[in-house]
Write an enzyme that holds these catalytic residues in place. Structure first.
Site, short mmCIF file in Angstrom:
data_model
loop_
_atom_site.label_atom_id
_atom_site.label_comp_id
_atom_site.label_asym_id
_atom_site.label_seq_id
_atom_site.Cartn_x
_atom_site.Cartn_y
_atom_site.Cartn_z
N GLU A 180 0.93 -1.09 -0.13
CA GLU A 180 -0.07 0.13 -0.22
C GLU A 180 0.77 1.22 0.14
O GLU A 180 0.60 2.22 0.74
CB GLU A 180 -0.83 0.04 1.07
CG GLU A 180 -1.96 -1.38 1.08
CD GLU A 180 -2.89 -1.53 2.31
OE1 GLU A 180 -2.80 -0.47 3.11
OE2 GLU A 180 -3.55 -2.46 2.14
N ASN A 233 2.38 -4.66 -3.36
CA ASN A 233 0.85 -5.17 -3.07
C ASN A 233 0.12 -4.04 -2.80
O ASN A 233 0.57 -2.98 -1.91
CB ASN A 233 0.83 -6.32 -1.92
CG ASN A 233 -0.51 -6.84 -1.69
OD1 ASN A 233 -0.98 -7.38 -2.64
ND2 ASN A 233 -1.07 -6.68 -0.45
N HIS A 252 -10.34 -5.87 -2.66
CA HIS A 252 -11.41 -5.65 -1.78
C HIS A 252 -12.38 -4.87 -2.62
O HIS A 252 -12.34 -3.75 -2.87
CB HIS A 252 -10.79 -4.71 -0.73
CG HIS A 252 -9.60 -5.62 0.20
ND1 HIS A 252 -10.14 -6.64 1.05
CD2 HIS A 252 -8.55 -5.45 0.27
CE1 HIS A 252 -9.21 -6.99 1.80
NE2 HIS A 252 -7.97 -6.37 1.31
N GLU A 258 -6.11 -10.46 -1.59
CA GLU A 258 -7.11 -10.14 -0.65
C GLU A 258 -8.62 -10.28 -1.05
O GLU A 258 -9.26 -9.27 -0.61
CB GLU A 258 -6.47 -9.13 0.19
CG GLU A 258 -5.23 -8.92 0.44
CD GLU A 258 -4.82 -7.71 1.32
OE1 GLU A 258 -5.69 -6.87 2.05
OE2 GLU A 258 -3.55 -7.58 1.60
#
Ligand code: 9MR
Length: 367
Positions: free
Chosen positions: A175, A216, A252, A281
Site C-alpha cells: 500500500e 501489493n 477488496h 486479498e
C-alpha cells in the site's frame, strides 16, 4: 456492482476474453450447488478450491486468523481442506513480530508455517514494509533518517532470514500509493524518500534469494491512476534490475460499486513486463442485511477477480481475505457493511463459492 454492469466494455482483446469467459461461466450452470458436475466421469473424490485450482494452474489461498485456527475446529478443517496456500492475516506484521524493540515473537507465525507444511500449502508472507500496524516503539520513537533506514534494513533482513525457504511470495511493500497515483505520505517516504521501495526489495532478496518478491496494493484491480503509477514504478524498478518479481492485487470490492471488468487489461500489462501477479486479498462486502440480489452481485464480483487472474498467464495465486463471515475485518472498518466472504457464519457455502468452483472447473488445463 449490479447485474446491468455485466455488459462489458469492448475495444480490447482482454475485454473480449472476459466476455467469452462470462459466457462459458453461465453455461456452467449445469452443475450442482457445490459446483460439481453431475453425470458420468464425475469423480467421487471431493473437489476443493485448492484441487480445482491446481488443475487450472494456480494456488487458491486464504488469509488465516491464527486465533481461530487454534480454537475453532470447523475453521481449521476448512483451512486445511479447501486451500492450497495461506497468508497470515496479522501475525507476520511488524507489530506482531517485534512488539518490543529487539525482541522477536515468531510463535504464531511459525505455527502457521508448520500448519501449511503439514497440509502441503504454500505460504504468502504478509507484509514487510507498511505504514500500518507498526509497533508503538517505532511509531512513537524519535529516530533520525539514518537510524530508521537501519531499523528497516534490520527488520527486513531478520524477518526474511527467519522464514528463509518457507515463504513462497513476500508482500515486501504494501500500500505504497495513494489513489491518485502519488506515493503515500508514510514514515518511510517522509524519512527515507522514494528509494525505500527499491532498498526494501534488495534487502529482502539478499536474505532469501529464492523467495518471490511482490509489491501489493488495493484499488489497483482496473486500469486507473493508481495502477498506472504502480505500473510506471515497477517498469522503472525492473530497468534498474531491482529484484521485484510480482504485483499483488488485493481485490477488496463492494457490491455497491462497479466491478473492475477491465481487470485483465490491467493484469496483462504487468504480465507483459515479465512479472508474476496474484489476487491477494479478495473479498466482496455488502451493505447489511444481505439478500439474494446482493449475494448474486457478490458472486459476480468474486468471478470477475478470479477470471482476471485466469486470463493472465503469470497469475499464480488467488487468495481470499478470510473465507467465513464469522471472522472478517469488514464490519469493524465499514460500519453497516459485512457478509464479505464465500462461506456464511455457519460455514455454509454462499453463491460466490459456487462461482469460484465453476470458474476454476472451466479453466482446467490452463497451464
Ligand atoms: O484483516 C486485517 C485486520 O484484521 C487488521 O485489523 C487490519 C489492520 O489494518 O488489517 C487487515 O488486513 C489488511 C491487510 O493487511 C492489508 N490490506 C487491507 C487489509 C484489510 O484492512
Amino acid at each position: 456492482m449490479h447485474r446491468t454492469t455485466r455488459a462489458l466494455a469492448v475495444g480490447s482483446a482482454a475485454a473480449v476474453l472476459l466476455a467469452s469467459a462470462f459466457t462459458l461461466s453461465s453455461a456452467a450452470a449445469a452443475t450442482d450447488d457445490t459446483g460439481r458436475r453431475a453425470g458420468p466421469g464425475h469423480s467421487a473424490a471431493p473437489q476443493t478450491l485448492g484441487s480445482l485450482g491446481r488443475k487450472a494452474g494456480l494456488r487458491i489461498g486464504t488469509a488465516v486468523d491464527t486465533t481461530a485456527l487454534a480454537e475453532d475446529a470447523p475453521y481449521r478443517d476448512k483451512v486445511a481442506g479447501e486451500f492450497s496456500s495461506v497468508t497470515a492475516e496479522n501475525v507476520m506484521k511488524w507489530e506482531a513480530v517485534e512488539p518490543t524493540r529487539g525482541t522477536y515473537d515468531w510463535a504464531a507465525a511459525d505455527g502457521l508455517v508448520d500448519f501449511a507444511k503439514k497440509h502441503g500449502q504454500l505460504v504468502r508472507g504478509h507484509t514487510l514494509v507498511w505504514h500500518n500496524q507498526l509497533p508503538s516503539w517505532l511509531n512513537d520513537g524519535d529516530f533520525t533518517a539514518d537510524e530508521l533506514r537501519e531499523i528497516l534494513h534490520e527488520h527486513i533482513t531478520d524477518q526474511v532470514t527467519h522464514f528463509k525457504g518457507d515463504i513462497w511470495q513476500w508482500d515486501v511493500v504494501n500500500e505504497a500509493f495513494n489513489d491518485d497515483g502519488t506515493l503515500r505520505d508514510s514514515i518511510w517516504l517522509r524519512e527515507l524518500g522514494p528509494g525505500y521501495i527499491a532498498d526494501a526489495f534488495r534487502w529482502a532478496h539478499e536474505a532469501d534469494p529464492k523467495a518471490r518478491l511482490f509489491i501489493n496494493d488495493y484499488n489497483i484491480e482496473g486500469v486507473n491512476a493508481k495502477s498506472t503509477a504502480l505500473h510506471a514504478l515497477v517498469t522503472q524498478l525492473r530497468k534498474q534490475r531491482v529484484p521485484i518479481h510480482g504485483v499483488g492485487i488485493q481485490g477488496h470490492l463492494g457490491v455497491q460499486y462497479s466491478a473492475p471488468h477491465d481487470i485483465a487489461d490491467n493484469m496483462l500489462r504487468f504480465d507483459r513486463l515479465g512479472l508474476e501477479t496474484a489476487i491477494t486479498e479478495a473479498d466482496v462486502r455488502m451493505p447489511m442485511p444481505a439478500d439474494s440480489t446482493k449475494l448474486e452481485a457478490q458472486a459476480e464480483g468474486y468471478g470477475v477477480l478470479l477470471r482476471g487472474c485466469l486470463l493472465t498467464p503469470g497469475c499464480n495465486d488467488f487468495t481470499v481475505w478470510g473465507f467465513t463471515d464469522t471472522y472478517s475485518w469488514v464490519p469493524d472498518t465499514f460500519p453497516g457493511e459485512g457478509a464479505a466472504n464465500i462461506f456464511d457464519e455457519n460455514y455454509a457455502p454462499k453463491p460466490a463459492y459456487g462461482t469460484l468452483r465453476q470458474t476454476l472447473t472451466l479453466a482446467a488445463g490452463r497451464h
